[in-house]
Design a protein around this motif. Structure first.
Motif, PDB file in Angstrom:
ATOM      1  N   VAL A   6       0.885  -1.172   0.000  1.00  0.00           N
ATOM      2  CA  VAL A   6       0.000   0.000   0.000  1.00  0.00           C
ATOM      3  C   VAL A   6       0.919   1.216   0.000  1.00  0.00           C
ATOM      4  O   VAL A   6       1.801   1.340   0.854  1.00  0.00           O
ATOM      5  CB  VAL A   6      -0.920   0.016   1.240  1.00  0.00           C
ATOM      6  N   ASN A   7       0.706   2.104  -0.961  1.00  0.00           N
ATOM      7  CA  ASN A   7       1.531   3.310  -1.089  1.00  0.00           C
ATOM      8  C   ASN A   7       0.650   4.525  -0.846  1.00  0.00           C
ATOM      9  O   ASN A   7      -0.071   4.964  -1.736  1.00  0.00           O
ATOM     10  CB  ASN A   7       2.168   3.369  -2.482  1.00  0.00           C
ATOM     11  N   ALA A   8       0.696   5.072   0.370  1.00  0.00           N
ATOM     12  CA  ALA A   8      -0.082   6.264   0.713  1.00  0.00           C
ATOM     13  C   ALA A   8       0.722   7.543   0.466  1.00  0.00           C
ATOM     14  O   ALA A   8       0.243   8.635   0.775  1.00  0.00           O
ATOM     15  CB  ALA A   8      -0.532   6.185   2.171  1.00  0.00           C
ATOM     16  N   SER A   9       1.921   7.411  -0.070  1.00  0.00           N
ATOM     17  CA  SER A   9       2.725   8.597  -0.377  1.00  0.00           C
ATOM     18  C   SER A   9       2.361   9.117  -1.771  1.00  0.00           C
ATOM     19  O   SER A   9       1.578   8.499  -2.482  1.00  0.00           O
ATOM     20  CB  SER A   9       4.227   8.261  -0.326  1.00  0.00           C
ATOM     21  N   ARG A  10       2.983  10.219  -2.142  1.00  0.00           N
ATOM     22  CA  ARG A  10       2.780  10.773  -3.479  1.00  0.00           C
ATOM     23  C   ARG A  10       3.928  10.394  -4.407  1.00  0.00           C
ATOM     24  O   ARG A  10       4.155  11.019  -5.425  1.00  0.00           O
ATOM     25  CB  ARG A  10       2.698  12.307  -3.395  1.00  0.00           C
ATOM     26  N   SER A  29       8.095  10.390   3.041  1.00  0.00           N
ATOM     27  CA  SER A  29       6.756  10.892   2.757  1.00  0.00           C
ATOM     28  C   SER A  29       6.415  11.928   3.829  1.00  0.00           C
ATOM     29  O   SER A  29       5.951  11.600   4.919  1.00  0.00           O
ATOM     30  CB  SER A  29       5.741   9.744   2.774  1.00  0.00           C
ATOM     31  N   SER A  31       4.920  15.973   4.960  1.00  0.00           N
ATOM     32  CA  SER A  31       4.082  17.137   4.643  1.00  0.00           C
ATOM     33  C   SER A  31       4.895  18.422   4.686  1.00  0.00           C
ATOM     34  O   SER A  31       4.498  19.436   4.125  1.00  0.00           O
ATOM     35  CB  SER A  31       2.903  17.218   5.611  1.00  0.00           C
ATOM     36  N   GLY A  47       5.053   6.284   4.123  1.00  0.00           N
ATOM     37  CA  GLY A  47       3.758   6.096   3.467  1.00  0.00           C
ATOM     38  C   GLY A  47       3.556   4.688   2.938  1.00  0.00           C
ATOM     39  O   GLY A  47       2.570   4.420   2.259  1.00  0.00           O
ATOM     40  N   LEU A  48       4.470   3.769   3.252  1.00  0.00           N
ATOM     41  CA  LEU A  48       4.411   2.404   2.717  1.00  0.00           C
ATOM     42  C   LEU A  48       4.013   1.406   3.794  1.00  0.00           C
ATOM     43  O   LEU A  48       4.452   1.509   4.940  1.00  0.00           O
ATOM     44  CB  LEU A  48       5.773   1.993   2.153  1.00  0.00           C
ATOM     45  N   ARG A  49       3.207   0.433   3.369  1.00  0.00           N
ATOM     46  CA  ARG A  49       2.862  -0.720   4.209  1.00  0.00           C
ATOM     47  C   ARG A  49       2.982  -1.962   3.334  1.00  0.00           C
ATOM     48  O   ARG A  49       2.609  -1.932   2.163  1.00  0.00           O
ATOM     49  CB  ARG A  49       1.446  -0.606   4.761  1.00  0.00           C
ATOM     50  N   GLU A  88       2.581   1.387   8.914  1.00  0.00           N
ATOM     51  CA  GLU A  88       3.436   2.180   8.024  1.00  0.00           C
ATOM     52  C   GLU A  88       4.900   1.972   8.395  1.00  0.00           C
ATOM     53  O   GLU A  88       5.259   1.942   9.571  1.00  0.00           O
ATOM     54  CB  GLU A  88       3.100   3.669   8.127  1.00  0.00           C
ATOM     55  N   ASP A 105      10.485  15.924   1.350  1.00  0.00           N
ATOM     56  CA  ASP A 105       9.496  14.989   0.828  1.00  0.00           C
ATOM     57  C   ASP A 105       9.991  14.394  -0.488  1.00  0.00           C
ATOM     58  O   ASP A 105      10.461  15.110  -1.368  1.00  0.00           O
ATOM     59  CB  ASP A 105       8.164  15.725   0.608  1.00  0.00           C
TER      60      ASP A 105
END
Length: 143
Positions: A6-10, A29, A31, A47-49, A88, A105
């Motif tokens: 799962v990639n919740a980063s940009r 990742s 802000s 941002g990775l799982r 994460e 970032d």
């Protein structure tokens, strides 16, 4: 090998930089930029799982360029991500230089190596077989 991620980063997924690379670059990742003062450590989110298969781990290792050029390394290297961890991935960076360092970032902050491992079952004994080395350690073979 396929691994669920799962990639919740940009940012792009971790990737190998050359065809024979063992490690994949992992990015921060953030802000906002994070400053690491000399000898300071901070947990940097990625941002990775992952969902690793049983019998495998992800080892988080320093990037040689950050270490050589800026004195930035991982405090617990290699950091281990176990197959049953689903949170994460965070990277504990430390600044071993005498100058502040700013993590931005998307910056590549470490490498991830996927590795298999064995499970052991202890066999208690009262003695062990003899070897040429014996109990020699900590520099016993020379300077």
């Amino acid at each position: 090998m396929k691994i669920k991620i799962v990639n919740a980063s940009r940012h792009p997924l971790p990737q190998y930089q050359t065809p024979l690379s063992a490690g994949m670059d992992v990015r921060a990742s953030l802000s906002a930029p994070v400053e690491l003062k000399p000898l300071e450590r901070k947990l940097i989110p990625t941002g990775l799982r992952l969902a690793l298969p049983e019998g495998f781990e992800a080892q988080m290792r320093p990037r040689s360029g950050l270490a050589l050029k800026h004195g930035i390394t991982l405090l617990n290297t290699p950091g281990t991500i176990d197959a049953d961890y689903r949170g994460e991935i965070g990277i504990i960076l430390v600044n071993l230089s005498s100058e502040p360092f700013v993590v931005r970032d998307g910056e590549r902050i470490c490498q991830m190596v996927i590795s298999s491992h064995a499970k052991v079952e202890w066999q208690p004994e009262t003695s062990l077989d003899e070897t040429e080395r014996g109990d020699g350690g900590f520099g016993h073979t020379g300077k």
